[in-house]
Design a protein around this motif. Structure first.
Motif, PDB file in Angstrom:
ATOM      1  N   ALA A  23       0.810  -1.217   0.000  1.00  0.00           N
ATOM      2  CA  ALA A  23       0.000   0.000   0.000  1.00  0.00           C
ATOM      3  C   ALA A  23       0.839   1.260   0.000  1.00  0.00           C
ATOM      4  O   ALA A  23       0.364   2.313  -0.387  1.00  0.00           O
ATOM      5  CB  ALA A  23      -0.939   0.003   1.197  1.00  0.00           C
ATOM      6  N   CYS A  24       2.088   1.156   0.463  1.00  0.00           N
ATOM      7  CA  CYS A  24       2.976   2.314   0.408  1.00  0.00           C
ATOM      8  C   CYS A  24       3.692   2.400  -0.923  1.00  0.00           C
ATOM      9  O   CYS A  24       4.494   3.294  -1.145  1.00  0.00           O
ATOM     10  CB  CYS A  24       4.003   2.251   1.541  1.00  0.00           C
ATOM     11  N   ASP A  25       3.446   1.442  -1.799  1.00  0.00           N
ATOM     12  CA  ASP A  25       4.173   1.337  -3.047  1.00  0.00           C
ATOM     13  C   ASP A  25       3.488   2.200  -4.100  1.00  0.00           C
ATOM     14  O   ASP A  25       2.840   1.715  -5.016  1.00  0.00           O
ATOM     15  CB  ASP A  25       4.216  -0.133  -3.464  1.00  0.00           C
ATOM     16  N   LEU A  26       3.661   3.518  -3.963  1.00  0.00           N
ATOM     17  CA  LEU A  26       2.926   4.451  -4.820  1.00  0.00           C
ATOM     18  C   LEU A  26       3.597   4.682  -6.165  1.00  0.00           C
ATOM     19  O   LEU A  26       3.016   5.264  -7.048  1.00  0.00           O
ATOM     20  CB  LEU A  26       2.776   5.792  -4.093  1.00  0.00           C
ATOM     21  N   ARG A 367      14.852   1.062  -0.392  1.00  0.00           N
ATOM     22  CA  ARG A 367      14.953   2.292  -1.184  1.00  0.00           C
ATOM     23  C   ARG A 367      14.773   1.995  -2.665  1.00  0.00           C
ATOM     24  O   ARG A 367      14.941   0.865  -3.129  1.00  0.00           O
ATOM     25  CB  ARG A 367      16.305   2.959  -0.954  1.00  0.00           C
ATOM     26  N   ARG A 368      14.451   3.045  -3.392  1.00  0.00           N
ATOM     27  CA  ARG A 368      14.369   2.984  -4.844  1.00  0.00           C
ATOM     28  C   ARG A 368      15.632   3.596  -5.433  1.00  0.00           C
ATOM     29  O   ARG A 368      16.458   4.159  -4.714  1.00  0.00           O
ATOM     30  CB  ARG A 368      13.130   3.741  -5.337  1.00  0.00           C
ATOM     31  N   ASP A 369      15.773   3.478  -6.731  1.00  0.00           N
ATOM     32  CA  ASP A 369      16.900   4.141  -7.389  1.00  0.00           C
ATOM     33  C   ASP A 369      16.873   5.630  -7.084  1.00  0.00           C
ATOM     34  O   ASP A 369      17.910   6.240  -6.825  1.00  0.00           O
ATOM     35  CB  ASP A 369      16.858   3.901  -8.903  1.00  0.00           C
ATOM     36  N   ILE A 376       9.814   1.241  -0.852  1.00  0.00           N
ATOM     37  CA  ILE A 376       9.011   0.057  -1.156  1.00  0.00           C
ATOM     38  C   ILE A 376       8.728  -0.705   0.140  1.00  0.00           C
ATOM     39  O   ILE A 376       9.652  -1.101   0.854  1.00  0.00           O
ATOM     40  CB  ILE A 376       9.743  -0.866  -2.146  1.00  0.00           C
ATOM     41  N   GLU A 377       7.464  -0.927   0.428  1.00  0.00           N
ATOM     42  CA  GLU A 377       7.056  -1.650   1.622  1.00  0.00           C
ATOM     43  C   GLU A 377       7.112  -3.155   1.386  1.00  0.00           C
ATOM     44  O   GLU A 377       6.553  -3.663   0.411  1.00  0.00           O
ATOM     45  CB  GLU A 377       5.643  -1.239   2.021  1.00  0.00           C
TER      46      GLU A 377
END
Length: 425
Positions: A23-26, A367-369, A376-377
Motif C-alpha cells: 500500500a505504500c508502493d505508490l 529504497r528505490r533508485d 518500497i514496503e
C-alpha cells in the motif's frame, strides 16, 4: 510525481497509504528488482511466552561471550508481577535455538521501564545493562557468570532520581567526556531534558555519577536519543527528539569538549510532528549518517498526512546547516512504534525496519533508485498483538539480520517475545 519533502520546520502533505503490504508502493517498483515487494512473512520463533507480562523493550547482545546473540527483554509487570529485566541466553544444540531465561533485575524501582542500553560499564569484559525507568536510571551489573541470576547486582545511578525527574524514556552509553569509563546519556520526558552522566573513576556501583543537563529547557517530552560523531571531531554528539516542543523537535547537540560540562550548541535537524524513535544509517551512501524518525502522532483529520508516518533526514555536508527531510512511508492507521536501519536483503543498501501497533505489524522498507521517492514496503509479519519495540541482529549466524519484537496482546496471557528469521537469499 515530486518527492515528498519534510522541510526543516514543517511537514508537507504526502499521499496516504494503508499499512497493508504494497500500500505504500505508490511508484513503480525499481527496474531490475522484480522480486519487490516481498510479500511472504518471515518464520516466527518464540523467545518467551510464559511468566513475564507486558514486554516493553528488547535489545540484543552477546552477554556470555559465546559468539551468539542473546535477547535482553524488559517487562512492565502488573499488579502482581514486579517489573523486571530478563536475559534470554541463546542455546544452540542439535541445529535448534532455545532460550534460557535469567532475571537480571526485578524490583519496583524498575517501574515504567522504557529503554535499555547494554555495554561493559565497569571494564570487566562483561556487558552490563542500564535501564531507563520512571524517576531513575538503574545499573544492572553483570557477574562473572551472567547466567546465574543470584549474582546480578542492581544500583540506582546517582543524580538520576529526585525532584523534577520523572520518566526516563531512552538511554545510550558512550564516551562523552574522554575521562574514566563510558558515560550515560538519557532523555527525561517530564518536565523534559537531555542529560549525560559522567562515569566515576570506578563505576562499579551507582555512586559517584555526575549529571550534567545538556538541555533542560527546550526538550519537552524528550523521547529518543542517539550518539554519533557529526562535526568531524573525536567527541560523540547527541541527537534528541522532543515531541512536546513547538520547533526543533528533532535536534542535535554539539559536544563542547573538555569535560563536556559546558554549554552544548543546539542545531535543528527537523520538526516532524511527534518525533519519537530514532535510527541512524547512511541511507544515500554518501559517507554521512542520516537520521530516520517515527511520527506516531494521530492524523489531524482523515487524509491529512501529518501523522503516523516515518520520515528521514539527509545529513548535509555541514551538519550545522538545515537538513532536508522526506517521508519514507505514510500510514493510514497503523502507528509506528520503533525503527531500525539494517541491510535486510544483503544488497549493500540500508533498509528500514518498522514496527507498528493498532494494527500490529512488522515491515521493512527498501529504497528505490531515486531515494527521494517513497520507499518500497515489504512484509515481515502481520500480528495479532501490538509490536512495542524491536531489535535487529543476526540471531542464527547466517549473515542476514533477523528481528526480535516485544509483542503486547489484548490480554497479558498472550504477551510474547518473538524472533523472526530472515528468509531472504
Amino acid at each position: 510525481m515530486n518527492p515528498r519533502v519534510l522541510p526543516v520546520f514543517s511537514m508537507l502533505a504526502v499521499i496516504a497509504c494503508a499499512a497493508m503490504i504494497g500500500a505504500c508502493d505508490l511508484f513503480p517498483v525499481t527496474p531490475g528488482n522484480p522480486t519487490f515487494p516481498y510479500r511472504d512473512p518471515w518464520p516466527p520463533f518464540v523467545v518467551n511466552n510464559t511468566a513475564n507480562v507486558r514486554p516493553t523493550v528488547v535489545a540484543l547482545a552477546d552477554m556470555n561471550v559465546d559468539g551468539r546473540l542473546d535477547v535482553i527483554a524488559a517487562y512492565e509487570g502488573n499488579a502482581v508481577e514486579q517489573p523486571e529485566v530478563v536475559v534470554f541466553f541463546q542455546v544452540f544444540m542439535g541445529n535448534n535455538i532455545t532460550w534460557n531465561a535469567v532475571t537480571a533485575g526485578q524490583a519496583a524501582n524498575l517501574n515504567g521501564i522504557a529503554g535499555l542500553a547494554v555495554e561493559d560499564i565497569d571494564a570487566d569484559t562483561r556487558r552490563d545493562i542500564i535501564a531507563a525507568a520512571n524517576g531513575r536510571l538503574i545499573y544492572l551489573k553483570a557477574p562473572a557468570d551472567p547466567t546465574n541470576a543470584l549474582l546480578w547486582q542492581s544500583y540506582v545511578i546517582a543524580n538520576s532520581e529526585g525532584a523534577g525527574l520523572g520518566q526516563w524514556n531512552d538511554v545510550r552509553v558512550g564516551q562523552i567526556d574522554n575521562l574514566n569509563g563510558v558515560d550515560i546519556v538519557a532523555a527525561n520526558a517530564t518536565p523534559g531534558r537531555v542529560s549525560f552522566f559522567a562515569a566515576p573513576m570506578n563505576p562499579t556501583t551507582g555512586a559517584g555519577w555526575t549529571r550534567f543537563d545538556i538541555d533542560d529547557v527546550m526538550r519537552a517530552g524528550a523521547a529518543g536519543i542517539l550518539l554519533v560523531h557529526l562535526d568531524g571531531d573525536t567527541r560523540l554528539d547527541v541527537i534528541s527528539t522532543a515531541p512536546g516542543e513547538a520547533s526543533a523537535r528533532l535536534a542535535w547537540y554539539r559536544n563542547p569538549g573538555g569535560n563536556a560540562m559546558m554549554a552544548w550548541s543546539r542545531f535543528t535537524i527537523g520538526n516532524i510532528n511527534s518525533a519519537t524513535r530514532l535510527a541512524l544509517g547512511d541511507l544515500d551512501r554518501d559517507g554521512r549518517s542520516d537520521v530516520v524518525v517515527t511520527n506516531p502522532g494521530a492524523l489531524s483529520a482523515p487524509g491529512a498526512n501529518d501523522g503516523i508516518q516515518v520520515g528521514w533526514y539527509r545529513q548535509p555536508t555541514d551538519p550545522t546547516t538545515p537538513w532536508v527531510g522526506r517521508v519514507l512511508c505514510q500510514f493510514d492507521s497503523n502507528t509506528p512504534t520503533d525503527v531500525f536501519v539494517a541491510d535486510v536483503d544483503v544488497n549493500g543498501n540500508p533498509d528500514v525496519v518498522v514496527s507498528t501497533r493498532a494494527n500490529g505489524t512488522l515491515r521493512w522498507f527498501a529504497r528505490r533508485d531515486n531515494i527521494e521517492q517513497l520507499w518500497i514496503e515489504n512484509n515481515l509479519a502481520d500480528l495479532t498483538a501490538d509490536a512495542n519495540r524491536i531489535a535487529v541482529g543476526d540471531i542464527d549466524l547466517d549473515a542476514r539480520v533477523d528481528v526480535v519484537a516485544a509483542l503486547r496482546a489484548a490480554s497479558e496471557t498472550n504477551d510474547i517475545v518473538r524472533w523472526y528469521q530472515n528468509p531472504l537469499d
